[in-house]
Design a protein around this motif. Structure first.
Motif: not given
Length: 192
Positions: A102-108, A21-25, A82-91
């Motif tokens: 990501d529909h928020r690209y214009r916002q970012f 939810d963080s634009v900064d992120f 090599t991924a530490q966790d193959a199921a990880e999702i950053e966002a």
């Protein structure tokens, strides 16, 4: 802890902070992506499709690892990831017309542009490039411990995936991940 209103349990008065939810992120991740995977002058990334597909691999380390395995001839051993966790999702991203999006690209990008960190050249194709303040901010972020997983993924993409066109990246994603992306319904969140 939930509180009671009469005989019913009310939802908590706060909700857990979600970095998605963080634009900064998102802005921080995109600054690193442009700085470490972009080409000069700028550095910058040419084309919204390429921008989104590189961001996909940055957000989904398991898919990055699988792409490197499939492209083993093109990936130098020192850049193999090599991924530490193959199921990880950053966002999370969704499946859209040309794959991950990501529909928020214009916002970012508006957020970054308003702060004079990036410039978006609206030609054909569009080019997103760092301005001097954006390059300085990206370099500072790259030095922080908490951003090292993103920095490592960017370095892993620099001399292989980042050299491909947006169309080639889209086709690669459809070929390698048909169940997770290519054949998924539009608007569905992508899961490894």
């Amino acid at each position: 802890m939930p509180h009671k209103i009469g005989s019913q349990v009310a939802p908590p008065l706060h909700r857990v902070w979600d970095p998605d939810d963080s634009v900064d992120f998102h802005a921080s991740r995109l600054l690193l992506l442009i700085n470490l995977c972009g080409t000069d002058p700028g550095p910058g990334i040419e084309g919204r499709t390429k921008f989104a597909k590189l961001d996909f691999f940055l957000r989904y380390p398991g898919f990055l690892e699988r792409a490197h395995a499939a492209l083993s001839d093109a990936v130098e051993p020192q850049h193999a990831f090599t991924a530490q966790d193959a199921a990880e999702i950053e966002a999370p991203m969704i499946r859209y017309r040309y794959g991950p999006w990501d529909h928020r690209y214009r916002q970012f990008l508006s957020f970054l542009t308003a702060r004079h960190l990036v410039a978006v050249n609206r030609g054909t194709p569009e080019r997103v490039r760092l301005r001097p303040a954006g390059k300085a901010a990206a370099q500072r972020l790259a030095e922080l411990d908490q951003f090292q997983p993103l920095v490592q993924r960017c370095h892993a993409m620099k001399n292989n995936l980042a050299q491909m066109s947006g169309t080639d990246l889209k086709n690669l994603i459809y070929d390698l991940f048909p169940d997770e992306v290519g054949n998924a319904p539009y608007q569905q969140e992508i899961r490894p």
